[in-house]
Design an enzyme around this catalytic site. Structure first.
Site, PDB file in Angstrom:
ATOM      1  N   THR A 142       7.559  -3.984  -5.130  1.00  0.00           N
ATOM      2  CA  THR A 142       6.461  -3.172  -6.227  1.00  0.00           C
ATOM      3  C   THR A 142       6.214  -2.028  -5.152  1.00  0.00           C
ATOM      4  O   THR A 142       5.113  -2.692  -3.746  1.00  0.00           O
ATOM      5  CB  THR A 142       5.389  -3.426  -6.593  1.00  0.00           C
ATOM      6  N   GLY A 163       7.197  -2.121 -12.486  1.00  0.00           N
ATOM      7  CA  GLY A 163       7.453  -0.834 -12.304  1.00  0.00           C
ATOM      8  C   GLY A 163       8.724  -0.845 -10.966  1.00  0.00           C
ATOM      9  O   GLY A 163       8.899  -1.843 -10.219  1.00  0.00           O
ATOM     10  N   ASP A 166       3.013  -8.473  -9.648  1.00  0.00           N
ATOM     11  CA  ASP A 166       2.798  -9.070 -10.309  1.00  0.00           C
ATOM     12  C   ASP A 166       2.816  -9.851 -12.017  1.00  0.00           C
ATOM     13  O   ASP A 166       2.933 -11.439 -12.049  1.00  0.00           O
ATOM     14  CB  ASP A 166       0.757  -9.755  -9.861  1.00  0.00           C
ATOM     15  N   ARG A 205       9.341  -3.160 -19.506  1.00  0.00           N
ATOM     16  CA  ARG A 205       8.130  -4.340 -19.064  1.00  0.00           C
ATOM     17  C   ARG A 205       8.293  -5.051 -20.863  1.00  0.00           C
ATOM     18  O   ARG A 205       9.069  -4.002 -21.538  1.00  0.00           O
ATOM     19  CB  ARG A 205       7.111  -3.646 -19.263  1.00  0.00           C
ATOM     20  N   ASP A 223       0.547  -4.510  -3.299  1.00  0.00           N
ATOM     21  CA  ASP A 223      -0.226  -5.719  -3.656  1.00  0.00           C
ATOM     22  C   ASP A 223      -0.450  -7.354  -4.506  1.00  0.00           C
ATOM     23  O   ASP A 223      -1.037  -8.242  -5.017  1.00  0.00           O
ATOM     24  CB  ASP A 223      -1.632  -5.049  -5.768  1.00  0.00           C
TER      25      ASP A 223
END
Length: 319
Positions: free
Chosen positions: A125, A11, A103, A72, A129
């Site tokens: 991101t 993303g 990640d 992706r 996270d």
């Protein structure tokens, strides 16, 4: 080392362009050639690679998204896909790689290092996270986008005396909802790290209404569930007029904040420094405003931690 590559994957997040710019210009400053890899690992496999110059990254520091585009790539999760990528890197004479992403991107960087190809990860991101760094590139910009939206929603919530449920992004992490909820004065913050009792939320809303409270803002992290479903349940059980806003991909766009531009510039430059020092398989990050680095494999084994004190404060201030 003579040539390095840089790609963005997964993303997009505001500040990725600033990180690309830092990698390119830091590398050229140290007399390295830099190659941009378009469309992430998918572009790596297909050889969508071109040399970058100083002018290649001119006028991008203030732009959202990523100049190198992103995608992706399921194929790169396979050994065959990884070997294809390494073949392309060798074909272009690229000695090392900087990967900017989350990640999933770091998983790819880890695999490349395991195959003997030096790679450094830069955390980009909006979800914040990634363990091993206090902040990821794009989080601050997305946070301010959410805060701005919540402020505007509160205006109409006040005018119509309604309850508003606002669903924000973050995947399985609640940082975006927590920080925006605290900054925006949300009455309730629902995040995946905490198992909120819906009955307690309903009681709190009814208590507020009984004491004369005319409107409420409930922030829901997407990892909790559908904001639409939660809004419907609240309206049914409280009989309070309730509306739902799903902010969606608006949170990923926009010009990066000054904080994100500086963070991206520092992290991108640090990644090049580590490669020049002969390091590989690391991720760069920031902790207490100091640049740090960790083994990517260690970061991927951990789960991002929630700031429990901040969450408790949000509860205390929303009584």
């Amino acid at each position: 080392m003579k040539r390095i590559g840089v790609l963005t994957s997964g993303g997009d997040s505001p500040g990725m362009n600033a990180a690309i710019r830092a990698v390119v210009r830091k590398a050229i400053y140290h007399n390295l050639e830099v190659y941009g890899i378009y469309y992430g690992y998918q572009g790596l496999i297909s050889g969508q690679i071109e040399k970058m110059e100083l002018g290649s990254v001119g006028d991008i520091i203030h732009r959202g998204g990523t100049k190198l585009y992103t995608a992706r790539c399921e194929e790169f999760k396979t050994l065959e896909g990884q070997k294809k990528g390494i073949e392309q890197l060798k074909k272009f004479g690229i000695d090392a790689l900087v990967v900017i992403g989350g990640d999933g991107s770091f998983q790819g960087a880890k695999k490349l290092t395991e195959h003997g190809f030096p790679t450094i990860g830069v955390p980009g991101t909006i979800d914040n996270d990634i363990p091993g760094t206090d902040f990821t590139i794009g989080f601050d910009t997305a946070l301010n986008t959410v805060i701005d939206a919540v402020d505007k929603i509160r205006d109409t919530a006040t005018s119509h005396e309604r309850t508003y449920v606002v669903e924000v992004m973050g995947r399985d992490a609640g940082d975006l909802a927590l920080w925006a909820g605290l900054a925006g004065g949300a009455e309730t913050i629902m995040i995946p790290e905490v198992d909120e009792n819906m009955d307690e939320i309903i009681k709190r809303l009814k208590r507020g209404h009984d004491r004369g409270k005319k409107h409420s803002i409930i922030l829901v992290a997407e990892g909790v569930g559908s904001g639409v479903d939660i809004g419907r349940e609240i309206e049914e059980k409280t009989e309070l007029e309730t509306r739902v806003t799903v902010l969606g991909h608006i949170q990923r766009g926009g010009s990066p904040t000054g904080r994100d531009r500086v963070l991206a510039s520092r992290l991108g430059a640090k990644a090049v420094e580590l490669l020049l020092a002969g390091e590989a398989g690391l991720m760069v990050g920031i902790e207490k405003n100091n640049l740090v680095y960790h083994e990517i494999s260690d970061a991927l084994k951990k789960k991002p931690s929630l700031d429990q004190e901040m969450y408790q404060l949000s509860k205390e201030l929303s009584i």
